[in-house]
Design a protein around this motif. Structure first.
Motif, mmCIF file in Angstrom:
data_model
loop_
_atom_site.group_PDB
_atom_site.id
_atom_site.type_symbol
_atom_site.label_atom_id
_atom_site.label_comp_id
_atom_site.label_asym_id
_atom_site.label_seq_id
_atom_site.Cartn_x
_atom_site.Cartn_y
_atom_site.Cartn_z
ATOM 1 N N ILE A 1 -3.662 -12.900 -21.636
ATOM 2 C CA ILE A 1 -4.649 -12.578 -20.963
ATOM 3 C C ILE A 1 -5.684 -12.972 -21.880
ATOM 4 C CG2 ILE A 1 -5.462 -9.791 -20.539
ATOM 5 C CD1 ILE A 1 -3.526 -8.924 -20.467
ATOM 6 N N SER A 2 -6.262 -13.250 -22.812
ATOM 7 C CA SER A 2 -7.476 -13.566 -23.567
ATOM 8 C C SER A 2 -7.659 -14.998 -23.201
ATOM 9 C CB SER A 2 -7.451 -13.223 -24.615
ATOM 10 O OG SER A 2 -6.629 -13.580 -25.471
ATOM 11 N N PHE A 3 -6.503 -15.340 -23.124
ATOM 12 C CA PHE A 3 -6.807 -17.082 -22.770
ATOM 13 C C PHE A 3 -7.015 -16.915 -21.406
ATOM 14 C CE2 PHE A 3 -4.967 -21.013 -21.345
ATOM 15 C CZ PHE A 3 -5.143 -21.936 -22.146
ATOM 16 N N ALA A 4 -6.159 -16.286 -20.875
ATOM 17 C CA ALA A 4 -6.352 -16.484 -19.368
ATOM 18 C C ALA A 4 -8.086 -16.670 -18.915
ATOM 19 C CB ALA A 4 -5.963 -15.705 -18.439
ATOM 20 N N PHE A 5 -8.985 -15.297 -20.007
ATOM 21 C CA PHE A 5 -10.517 -14.698 -19.750
ATOM 22 C C PHE A 5 -11.111 -15.856 -20.185
ATOM 23 C CE2 PHE A 5 -9.189 -10.290 -18.836
ATOM 24 C CZ PHE A 5 -10.346 -10.398 -18.388
ATOM 25 N N ALA A 6 -10.165 -16.645 -21.095
ATOM 26 C CA ALA A 6 -11.266 -17.537 -22.275
ATOM 27 C C ALA A 6 -11.612 -19.519 -20.627
ATOM 28 C CB ALA A 6 -10.992 -17.974 -23.284
ATOM 29 N N ALA A 7 -10.094 -19.191 -20.481
ATOM 30 C CA ALA A 7 -10.095 -20.772 -19.803
ATOM 31 C C ALA A 7 -11.368 -20.262 -17.660
ATOM 32 C CB ALA A 7 -8.778 -20.457 -18.709
ATOM 33 N N VAL A 8 -11.180 -18.732 -18.107
ATOM 34 C CA VAL A 8 -12.190 -18.393 -16.311
ATOM 35 C C VAL A 8 -13.654 -18.964 -17.347
ATOM 36 C CG1 VAL A 8 -13.506 -17.350 -15.358
ATOM 37 C CG2 VAL A 8 -10.245 -16.875 -15.192
ATOM 38 N N GLY A 9 -13.316 -18.123 -18.594
ATOM 39 C CA GLY A 9 -15.159 -18.741 -18.305
ATOM 40 C C GLY A 9 -15.419 -19.823 -18.738
ATOM 41 N N ALA B 1 -20.074 -16.554 -17.846
ATOM 42 C CA ALA B 1 -19.259 -17.392 -18.550
ATOM 43 C C ALA B 1 -18.960 -17.587 -20.201
ATOM 44 C CB ALA B 1 -19.674 -18.993 -18.704
ATOM 45 N N PHE B 2 -19.998 -17.001 -20.725
ATOM 46 C CA PHE B 2 -19.991 -16.708 -21.867
ATOM 47 C C PHE B 2 -19.033 -15.113 -22.115
ATOM 48 C CE2 PHE B 2 -22.832 -20.297 -22.684
ATOM 49 C CZ PHE B 2 -22.141 -20.876 -23.830
ATOM 50 N N SER B 3 -19.171 -14.329 -21.714
ATOM 51 C CA SER B 3 -18.888 -12.436 -20.976
ATOM 52 C C SER B 3 -17.310 -12.532 -20.902
ATOM 53 C CB SER B 3 -19.254 -11.813 -19.715
ATOM 54 O OG SER B 3 -20.899 -11.560 -20.334
ATOM 55 N N PHE B 4 -16.527 -13.744 -20.517
ATOM 56 C CA PHE B 4 -15.408 -13.931 -20.013
ATOM 57 C C PHE B 4 -14.654 -14.437 -20.907
ATOM 58 C CE2 PHE B 4 -15.582 -13.961 -15.844
ATOM 59 C CZ PHE B 4 -14.637 -13.215 -15.011
ATOM 60 N N ILE B 5 -15.631 -15.153 -22.645
ATOM 61 C CA ILE B 5 -15.261 -15.447 -23.772
ATOM 62 C C ILE B 5 -14.534 -14.861 -24.581
ATOM 63 C CG2 ILE B 5 -15.570 -17.552 -25.299
ATOM 64 C CD1 ILE B 5 -16.486 -19.295 -23.239
ATOM 65 N N TRP B 6 -16.747 -14.026 -24.485
ATOM 66 C CA TRP B 6 -16.361 -13.109 -25.806
ATOM 67 C C TRP B 6 -15.326 -12.172 -25.448
ATOM 68 C CZ3 TRP B 6 -22.088 -13.937 -25.121
ATOM 69 C CH2 TRP B 6 -22.155 -14.623 -25.796
ATOM 70 N N VAL B 7 -15.099 -11.796 -23.761
ATOM 71 C CA VAL B 7 -13.931 -10.063 -23.524
ATOM 72 C C VAL B 7 -12.818 -11.301 -24.148
ATOM 73 C CG1 VAL B 7 -12.769 -9.428 -21.857
ATOM 74 C CG2 VAL B 7 -15.401 -9.385 -21.741
ATOM 75 N N ALA B 8 -12.710 -12.566 -23.834
ATOM 76 C CA ALA B 8 -11.509 -12.726 -24.425
ATOM 77 C C ALA B 8 -11.118 -12.872 -25.884
ATOM 78 C CB ALA B 8 -11.031 -14.417 -23.545
ATOM 79 N N LEU B 9 -12.541 -12.853 -26.314
ATOM 80 C CA LEU B 9 -12.072 -12.792 -28.147
ATOM 81 C C LEU B 9 -11.564 -11.480 -28.293
ATOM 82 C CD1 LEU B 9 -12.063 -14.380 -30.675
ATOM 83 C CD2 LEU B 9 -14.708 -14.101 -30.654
ATOM 84 N N ALA B 10 -12.374 -10.388 -27.884
ATOM 85 C CA ALA B 10 -12.584 -9.072 -27.606
ATOM 86 C C ALA B 10 -10.658 -8.948 -27.905
ATOM 87 C CB ALA B 10 -13.131 -8.154 -27.431
ATOM 88 N N ILE B 11 -10.439 -8.959 -26.408
ATOM 89 C CA ILE B 11 -9.046 -8.557 -26.200
ATOM 90 C C ILE B 11 -7.808 -9.681 -27.475
ATOM 91 C CG2 ILE B 11 -7.051 -9.213 -24.511
ATOM 92 C CD1 ILE B 11 -9.115 -9.255 -22.540
ATOM 93 N N TYR B 12 -7.800 -10.232 -27.937
ATOM 94 C CA TYR B 12 -7.445 -11.269 -28.937
ATOM 95 C C TYR B 12 -7.360 -9.839 -30.550
ATOM 96 C CZ TYR B 12 -5.149 -14.332 -31.442
ATOM 97 O OH TYR B 12 -4.553 -15.081 -32.628
ATOM 98 N N SER B 13 -8.595 -10.107 -30.762
ATOM 99 C CA SER B 13 -8.479 -9.762 -32.099
ATOM 100 C C SER B 13 -8.288 -8.279 -31.883
ATOM 101 C CB SER B 13 -10.249 -9.678 -32.069
ATOM 102 O OG SER B 13 -11.124 -11.275 -32.438
ATOM 103 N N LEU B 14 -8.673 -8.009 -31.047
ATOM 104 C CA LEU B 14 -7.416 -6.557 -30.580
ATOM 105 C C LEU B 14 -6.247 -6.499 -30.774
ATOM 106 C CD1 LEU B 14 -9.800 -4.732 -28.107
ATOM 107 C CD2 LEU B 14 -9.886 -4.002 -30.715
ATOM 108 N N SER B 15 -5.577 -7.109 -30.138
ATOM 109 C CA SER B 15 -4.144 -7.000 -29.963
ATOM 110 C C SER B 15 -3.783 -7.062 -31.652
ATOM 111 C CB SER B 15 -3.713 -8.818 -29.415
ATOM 112 O OG SER B 15 -3.976 -9.574 -29.739
ATOM 113 N N ARG B 16 -4.812 -8.332 -32.101
ATOM 114 C CA ARG B 16 -4.278 -8.833 -33.234
ATOM 115 C C ARG B 16 -3.817 -7.708 -34.653
ATOM 116 N NH1 ARG B 16 -0.751 -12.711 -33.883
ATOM 117 N NH2 ARG B 16 -1.239 -12.809 -35.982
ATOM 118 N N THR B 17 -5.073 -6.332 -34.073
ATOM 119 C CA THR B 17 -4.903 -4.614 -35.248
ATOM 120 C C THR B 17 -2.967 -4.355 -35.161
ATOM 121 O OG1 THR B 17 -5.370 -3.727 -33.246
ATOM 122 C CG2 THR B 17 -7.311 -4.874 -34.497
ATOM 123 N N LYS B 18 -3.158 -3.891 -36.414
ATOM 124 C CA LYS B 18 -2.588 -2.457 -36.377
ATOM 125 C C LYS B 18 -2.016 -1.649 -35.699
ATOM 126 C CE LYS B 18 -2.713 -3.897 -41.207
ATOM 127 N NZ LYS B 18 -2.238 -3.492 -43.002
#
Length: 176
Positions: A2-10, A143-160
Motif C-alpha cells: 500500500i505504501s509503495f502504491a501511494f509513493a508511486a502515485v505521488g 504529490a508530496f502528500s502521497f509520498i509522505w503518506v506512503a512513508l507514514a504507512i510504511y513506518s507504522l507498518s514497521r512498529t511493534k
C-alpha cells in the motif's frame, strides 16, 4: 504494498505535472538504496570500506579533473591558497558523513535508514519554500502528500504495535 502504491502515485503526479519521468531522481534513489544494502551486508569496517570506495573513485575523478583543467582555462581556480583550503575542507565535509553513514548502516535496520533518508530532502524542501520562497504549487503538495503518506504507512507498518495487532487478526482467522 500500500505504501509503495501511494509513493508511486505521488511520483506519477509529479511526472505528469513536469511532463516527464524523473529518471535521474529515480536512478539516484535506487542506486543509493543498493549502496545502503551493500554497506549493510559487506563484512568490512566503515573506515576500510570508505578507503576502498575512495580508491575506486579517485582515478575516475583525477581523469575528469585533468580533462577539465586542460580544456577550460581556470577551471579549478586553484590560484589562491584559500580556494585550495576550501576544496580540501569540502573533501572532509563529504567524507565524514559517508563514514558516519557506513557506521550507522551496520547498526540500525535498513527500514530506519530508509526513513532517515527522507529527512534531509524534506528539510531542504522546507528551506526552499519558506526561506528562499521557491514555488510550491497545489500539485506539488498533492504529490508530496502521497509520498509522505506512503512513508507514514510504511513506518507504522514497521512498529511493534502494528505487528502485534496484525498477528492477533491473523490468529483469529478460522483455519482453512
Amino acid at each position: 504494498m500500500i505504501s509503495f502504491a501511494f509513493a508511486a502515485v505521488g511520483v506519477f503526479i509529479l511526472a505528469l505535472y513536469t511532463g516527464g519521468v524523473p529518471f535521474i531522481s529515480l536512478l539516484l534513489a535506487v542506486s543509493f538504496a543498493f549502496y545502503g544494502v551493500i554497506k549493510k551486508k559487506v563484512e568490512i569496517g566503515a573506515l576500510t570500506g570508505l578507503a576502498v570506495e575512495t580508491m575506486i573513485v579517485t582515478p575516475i575523478a583525477l581523469i575528469y579533473l585533468t580533462f577539465l583543467y586542460s580544456s577550460v582555462t581556470d577551471a579549478l581556480y586553484l590560484h589562491s591558497l584559500s580556494t585550495f583550503g576550501l576544496l580540501v575542507g569540502a573533501g572532509a565535509a563529504t567524507a565524514i558523513p559517508l563514514l558516519l553513514f557506513a557506521i550507522g548502516a551496520r547498526r540500525i535496520p535498513l527500514a530506519t535508514i530508509g526513513f532517515l533518508q527522507y529527512l534531509a530532502p524534506t528539510i531542504t524542501l522546507f528551506i526552499g519554500i519558506f526561506l528562499f520562497k521557491e514555488s510550491f504549487s497545489g500539485i506539488h503538495l498533492l504529490a508530496f502528500s502521497f509520498i509522505w503518506v506512503a512513508l507514514a504507512i510504511y513506518s507504522l507498518s514497521r512498529t511493534k504495535l502494528f505487528k502485534r495487532t496484525h498477528l492477533v487478526k491473523l490468529e483469529k482467522r478460522p483455519a482453512s
